[in-house]
Design a protein around this motif. Structure first.
Motif, mmCIF file in Angstrom:
data_model
loop_
_atom_site.group_PDB
_atom_site.id
_atom_site.type_symbol
_atom_site.label_atom_id
_atom_site.label_comp_id
_atom_site.label_asym_id
_atom_site.label_seq_id
_atom_site.Cartn_x
_atom_site.Cartn_y
_atom_site.Cartn_z
ATOM 1 N N ASP A 76 0.609 -1.325 0.174
ATOM 2 C CA ASP A 76 0.075 -0.088 0.036
ATOM 3 C C ASP A 76 0.935 1.196 0.061
ATOM 4 O O ASP A 76 1.345 1.646 0.884
ATOM 5 N N SER A 286 1.365 4.945 -7.269
ATOM 6 C CA SER A 286 -0.043 4.285 -7.159
ATOM 7 C C SER A 286 0.271 2.691 -6.626
ATOM 8 O O SER A 286 1.437 2.082 -7.209
ATOM 9 N N SER A 287 -0.529 2.227 -5.938
ATOM 10 C CA SER A 287 -0.472 0.631 -5.796
ATOM 11 C C SER A 287 -0.914 -0.435 -6.801
ATOM 12 O O SER A 287 -0.751 -1.379 -6.634
ATOM 13 N N ASN A 288 -1.354 0.423 -7.691
ATOM 14 C CA ASN A 288 -1.688 -0.360 -9.138
ATOM 15 C C ASN A 288 -0.572 -0.803 -9.842
ATOM 16 O O ASN A 288 -0.112 -0.016 -10.367
ATOM 17 N N TRP A 289 -0.387 -1.932 -10.169
ATOM 18 C CA TRP A 289 0.839 -2.280 -10.710
ATOM 19 C C TRP A 289 0.821 -2.050 -12.158
ATOM 20 O O TRP A 289 1.818 -2.284 -13.121
ATOM 21 N N ASP A 291 -0.022 0.829 -13.223
ATOM 22 C CA ASP A 291 0.049 2.255 -13.390
ATOM 23 C C ASP A 291 1.643 2.529 -13.056
ATOM 24 O O ASP A 291 2.247 2.129 -11.776
#
Length: 632
Positions: A76, A286-289, A291
């Motif tokens: 996170d 971001s924690s979105n891989w 992104d």
């Protein structure tokens, strides 16, 4: 030959091979043990006083972070307690996360995760990390010499490992809790795995999904996770991939080779990204891989660092580069101080020999108009990997305005490999000459290493000066130190007034702004603290070796230091402390080396005592003779 004789001969041969292998392993273990011992000597060389500024920063950041409770919290980006960017002290964190995370994990495991112990854990871990590099240097040399008979190959690989074990700049950086030694180790690991994948490509039909390729991508990602500049290792990785595709061309055709190159490159890119994201999730916004946007704080820190490296600035530590020439000065510092002349000479000869071999093979291939054999491709591409990476790192970090030697550390492990290559190749079949040259080269490099490591086996000069002050300077005395340098006494008790300092058994401290621009106000800035001080401490040559030698930019400070050392400013030198590398009574005065080589672990210290109280007009008359320029 009779069956029994054949069996006896076979058994004898097998025993002989086992003996040779055991000797090789034993030799490598001994070399690694000696190298690791040198790296662990005097780990607490500053008596726990945090005298390395980068260590101070990393320790502060690590002390302000905490290990996450689980994977969800770790990944996170916005809430992880391990992210420096979620703390007040790490908002400008520039380095990679892998060394910080590893040190925090180990420090927590051993119960030494406070500010006062983190740097010691980091130093010991750095020593172990560099110990791994010794084995990797052996492995690279072993692969590079794959086309030579076993005895020459063995001598070359052990020689490379021994030379790196005794390399002074590696020993020095293994005593620091910084990211540089991590970048060097992970970059060397990536290089080894890339070279191993290239050699494995000699086997016809070798799978594109080979373990060496997966490991190469993972190691590349972890290298960048140590420091952004670790991305330069992508060049030899790319050459290895191109070499594998070239090998495929011989037996499968150009179209298959192109497909193979694209597939393997894609595999390495994906593996690199996954490893980097696992080790350094907070580099991203971001924690979105999916992104790939960088964390703005990290990006801003990189831009500021790039600006500082690229050109002149008013940042005091950068003034030293006004006295330094790109290319020549880092090359001189690398050869003379970081490596030592014997190792540097042999390494550069080997590097030149590798370049000649690459060029010769390329010319021969063009003239023959025939595709070279797989083992030839693997050999020449491996040689090209070394030459190109050493050249790239040196040109990248040896040409900008800031060209400090620690930036060159990633290429250092390859120079012992080059030196060993030179000895093995240039001696030909003359085994006795090869062993003699190897012994002399190792002995000379070891002597320099033993001379240098002595600085960690005796008190640090600033600690020694601190003890002298506490024993000889009366409590309540006023001590002037220079700003942008460590004040002495280290860890002393400082009072706002003479009375407060005396009551507390400490000292009143003043700072002299020597790095301020030489302008109309500078004379008074120098005079007032000297007027009120009882002692003036130069805790390193950081100022007088830089602004004291820049008359065009600092005309007043150039005269100031000359007059101070001549005793014309009302102060006389009463004590000095040096800790030069030395062995058997022979000392090496290394103050002419780059500042970073001596300023952290063994800076010369000079202490001056006030002998006269000059009035401002007298002070001005000394510093400003009739022919003096402005600012007087």
């Amino acid at each position: 030959m009779r069956p029994q004789q054949a069996r006896d001969t076979s058994a004898t041969g097998a025993i002989s091979r086992v003996d040779r292998r055991s000797t090789l392993v034993l030799g490598l273990v001994v070399i690694a043990f000696v190298g690791l011992t040198l790296r662990l000597v005097g780990t607490n060389w500053d008596d726990g006083k945090h005298l390395h500024p980068d260590e101070r920063y990393l320790s502060v950041v690590a002390d302000n972070t905490e290990l996450p409770t689980g994977p969800r919290e770790y990944f996170d980006v916005d809430r992880s307690p391990l992210s420096p960017y979620n703390t007040s002290e790490g908002t400008n964190y520039l380095y990679g996360m892998l060394p910080l995370t590893a040190t925090s994990v180990v420090a927590t495991a051993v119960g030494q995760d406070g500010y006062g112990e983190l740097n010691l854990v980091g130093r010991r871990l750095a020593a172990l990390v560099d110990g791994v590099t010794i084995f990797l240097v052996f492995g690279i040399s072993w692969l590079l010499l794959a086309n030579y008979e076993r005895r020459r190959r063995t001598v070359g690989a052990l020689l490379a490992a021994a030379l790196y074990a005794f390399t002074v700049t590696a020993i020095q950086h293994a005593h620091f809790f910084t990211t540089d030694i991590w970048v060097a180790m992970m970059g060397t690991l990536t290089f080894f795995l890339a070279l191993r994948s290239l050699r494995s490509g000699v086997e016809e039909g070798s799978s594109a999904l080979s373990l060496p390729l997966l490991a190469t991508g993972a190691a590349l990602g972890l290298t960048v996770a140590c420091k952004a500049s670790g991305a330069l290792i992508v060049l030899p990785v790319g050459i290895a991939l191109l070499g594998r595709a070239t090998i495929v061309t011989r037996w499968a055709g150009g179209r298959s080779a192109i497909f193979r190159l694209m597939a393997e490159s894609g595999l390495v890119v994906v593996t690199t990204y996954l490893a980097f994201r696992l080790a350094s999730p907070y580099t991203f916004q971001s924690s979105n891989w999916l992104d790939l946007s960088l964390n703005p704080q990290f990006r801003d820190a990189l831009e500021r660092q790039a600006d500082a490296i690229a050109g002149p600035s008013n940042f005091p530590p950068a003034y030293q580069w006004l006295l330094s020439q790109p290319i020549w000065t880092p090359l001189r510092n690398l050869a003379l101080w970081q490596l030592g002349v014997p190792l540097a000479f042999a390494g550069f000869v080997g590097l030149a020999a590798l370049a000649v071999f690459v060029a010769h093979t390329a010319v021969a291939t063009v003239r023959a108009r025939a595709w070279p054999a797989a083992d030839v491709v693997a050999r020449v591409m491996g040689q090209l990997m070394i030459v190109s990476f050493v050249a790239l790192v040196f040109l990248r970090f040896g040409t900008p305005f800031v060209h400090t030697g620690r930036y060159l550390l990633p290429l250092v492990p390859l120079l012992p490999v080059c030196a060993a290559f030179a000895v093995v190749v240039l001696t030909g079949d003359r085994a006795r000459l090869r062993l003699t040259l190897s012994g002399v080269l190792v002995a000379l490099t070891a002597i320099y290493a033993l001379a240098f490591v002595q600085i960690y086996d005796r008190p640090n000069t600033r600690i020694e000066a601190t003890r002298w002050i506490q024993a000889n300077v009366p409590p309540g005395s006023t001590i002037a130190n220079e700003h942008w340098d460590d004040s002495l006494p280290v860890g002393g008790i400082w009072g706002e007034t003479v009375a407060a300092a005396k009551a507390a058994g400490g000292y009143r401290g003043l700072q002299i702004p020597v790095f301020d621009p030489d302008d109309e106000a500078k004379l008074r800035k120098l005079y007032e603290p000297l007027r009120d001080a009882d002692y003036y401490v130069l805790s390193s040559p950081r100022a007088w070796r830089t602004i004291g030698r820049l008359p065009d930019r600092f005309p007043l400070m150039t005269r100031f230091y000359a007059d101070l050392f001549a005793g014309k400013l009302g102060y006389a030198e009463v004590e000095s402390f040096t800790s030069e590398p030395g062995l058997l009574g022979v000392q090496l005065n290394d103050v002419s080396a780059e500042e970073a080589f001596w300023v952290y672990d063994h800076p010369p210290v000079r202490i001056f005592k006030r002998t006269d109280s000059l009035r401002l007009v007298e002070f001005r008359d000394v510093l400003c003779p009739a022919a003096a320029p402005p600012y007087c």
